[in-house]
Design a protein around this motif. Sequence first.
Motif, PDB file in Angstrom:
ATOM      1  N   ALA A 143      -5.108  -7.400 -10.057  1.00  0.00           N
ATOM      2  CA  ALA A 143      -3.655  -7.241 -10.023  1.00  0.00           C
ATOM      3  C   ALA A 143      -3.219  -5.812  -9.687  1.00  0.00           C
ATOM      4  O   ALA A 143      -2.029  -5.563  -9.483  1.00  0.00           O
ATOM      5  CB  ALA A 143      -3.062  -7.645 -11.372  1.00  0.00           C
ATOM      6  N   ALA A 144      -4.163  -4.894  -9.612  1.00  0.00           N
ATOM      7  CA  ALA A 144      -3.841  -3.486  -9.315  1.00  0.00           C
ATOM      8  C   ALA A 144      -3.340  -3.342  -7.886  1.00  0.00           C
ATOM      9  O   ALA A 144      -3.584  -4.215  -7.031  1.00  0.00           O
ATOM     10  CB  ALA A 144      -5.083  -2.622  -9.519  1.00  0.00           C
ATOM     11  N   PRO A 145      -2.663  -2.235  -7.595  1.00  0.00           N
ATOM     12  CA  PRO A 145      -2.193  -2.009  -6.217  1.00  0.00           C
ATOM     13  C   PRO A 145      -3.370  -1.957  -5.232  1.00  0.00           C
ATOM     14  O   PRO A 145      -4.442  -1.464  -5.570  1.00  0.00           O
ATOM     15  CB  PRO A 145      -1.502  -0.644  -6.290  1.00  0.00           C
ATOM     16  CG  PRO A 145      -1.213  -0.402  -7.734  1.00  0.00           C
ATOM     17  CD  PRO A 145      -2.267  -1.146  -8.495  1.00  0.00           C
ATOM     18  N   ASP A 146      -3.153  -2.492  -4.043  1.00  0.00           N
ATOM     19  CA  ASP A 146      -4.167  -2.376  -2.985  1.00  0.00           C
ATOM     20  C   ASP A 146      -4.307  -0.911  -2.597  1.00  0.00           C
ATOM     21  O   ASP A 146      -3.362  -0.132  -2.691  1.00  0.00           O
ATOM     22  CB  ASP A 146      -3.750  -3.174  -1.742  1.00  0.00           C
ATOM     23  CG  ASP A 146      -3.844  -4.671  -1.958  1.00  0.00           C
ATOM     24  OD1 ASP A 146      -4.591  -5.109  -2.854  1.00  0.00           O
ATOM     25  OD2 ASP A 146      -3.162  -5.408  -1.219  1.00  0.00           O
ATOM     26  N   HIS A 147      -5.510  -0.561  -2.150  1.00  0.00           N
ATOM     27  CA  HIS A 147      -5.728   0.808  -1.687  1.00  0.00           C
ATOM     28  C   HIS A 147      -5.862   0.808  -0.168  1.00  0.00           C
ATOM     29  O   HIS A 147      -6.678   0.098   0.390  1.00  0.00           O
ATOM     30  CB  HIS A 147      -6.981   1.415  -2.306  1.00  0.00           C
ATOM     31  CG  HIS A 147      -7.320   2.756  -1.746  1.00  0.00           C
ATOM     32  ND1 HIS A 147      -6.462   3.837  -1.852  1.00  0.00           N
ATOM     33  CD2 HIS A 147      -8.384   3.192  -1.041  1.00  0.00           C
ATOM     34  CE1 HIS A 147      -7.005   4.878  -1.251  1.00  0.00           C
ATOM     35  NE2 HIS A 147      -8.166   4.506  -0.755  1.00  0.00           N
ATOM     36  N   ASP A 183       1.531   7.572  -7.212  1.00  0.00           N
ATOM     37  CA  ASP A 183       2.380   7.260  -8.367  1.00  0.00           C
ATOM     38  C   ASP A 183       2.236   5.801  -8.789  1.00  0.00           C
ATOM     39  O   ASP A 183       2.213   5.488  -9.981  1.00  0.00           O
ATOM     40  CB  ASP A 183       3.843   7.575  -8.063  1.00  0.00           C
ATOM     41  CG  ASP A 183       4.130   9.069  -7.972  1.00  0.00           C
ATOM     42  OD1 ASP A 183       3.271   9.887  -8.396  1.00  0.00           O
ATOM     43  OD2 ASP A 183       5.210   9.427  -7.451  1.00  0.00           O
ATOM     44  N   GLN A 184       2.130   4.891  -7.817  1.00  0.00           N
ATOM     45  CA  GLN A 184       1.955   3.467  -8.133  1.00  0.00           C
ATOM     46  C   GLN A 184       0.664   3.262  -8.918  1.00  0.00           C
ATOM     47  O   GLN A 184       0.633   2.524  -9.900  1.00  0.00           O
ATOM     48  CB  GLN A 184       1.911   2.625  -6.866  1.00  0.00           C
ATOM     49  CG  GLN A 184       3.236   2.458  -6.179  1.00  0.00           C
ATOM     50  CD  GLN A 184       3.102   1.679  -4.876  1.00  0.00           C
ATOM     51  OE1 GLN A 184       2.073   1.744  -4.194  1.00  0.00           O
ATOM     52  NE2 GLN A 184       4.138   0.942  -4.537  1.00  0.00           N
ATOM     53  N   HIS A 185      -0.415   3.908  -8.465  1.00  0.00           N
ATOM     54  CA  HIS A 185      -1.702   3.776  -9.152  1.00  0.00           C
ATOM     55  C   HIS A 185      -1.640   4.400 -10.546  1.00  0.00           C
ATOM     56  O   HIS A 185      -2.150   3.823 -11.506  1.00  0.00           O
ATOM     57  CB  HIS A 185      -2.820   4.411  -8.317  1.00  0.00           C
ATOM     58  CG  HIS A 185      -3.260   3.550  -7.187  1.00  0.00           C
ATOM     59  ND1 HIS A 185      -2.553   3.455  -6.016  1.00  0.00           N
ATOM     60  CD2 HIS A 185      -4.329   2.740  -7.057  1.00  0.00           C
ATOM     61  CE1 HIS A 185      -3.178   2.611  -5.208  1.00  0.00           C
ATOM     62  NE2 HIS A 185      -4.253   2.165  -5.818  1.00  0.00           N
TER      63      HIS A 185
END
Length: 112
Positions: A86-90, A101-103
């Motif tokens: 569910a974490a932000p894509d890199h 900031d999102q991470h």
Amino acid sequence: MSNVWNYRETSWLEGGDLVGYSVEATDGSIGKIDDATNEVDDAHVVVDTGPWIFGKKRLIPAGAITGVNHDDESVMVNMTKDQIKAAPDHDADRWGDESRDQHADYYGPFSW
């Protein structure tokens, strides 16, 4: 005060480069480290999740890492596979203040 972008233990870096190490979530392996940086206030690993998340990569800030085992070449995180999924894509090409900031916002609760 904690910082999501710093390792909990600097001694973890004394055993060598973390590239190639497996990353272990609380419920199993999520992939291997493709890239790692040890820069103060910007340390993180990039995990190649392979086919598990359709070839996407996950950037995990160093503060979310809970352990490093150089003998087993593994890194532990106190998160489930679903939490990492569910974490932000890199996307290395779009890495900047906004994605940083999102991470930090996402991984903050999992960091020390």
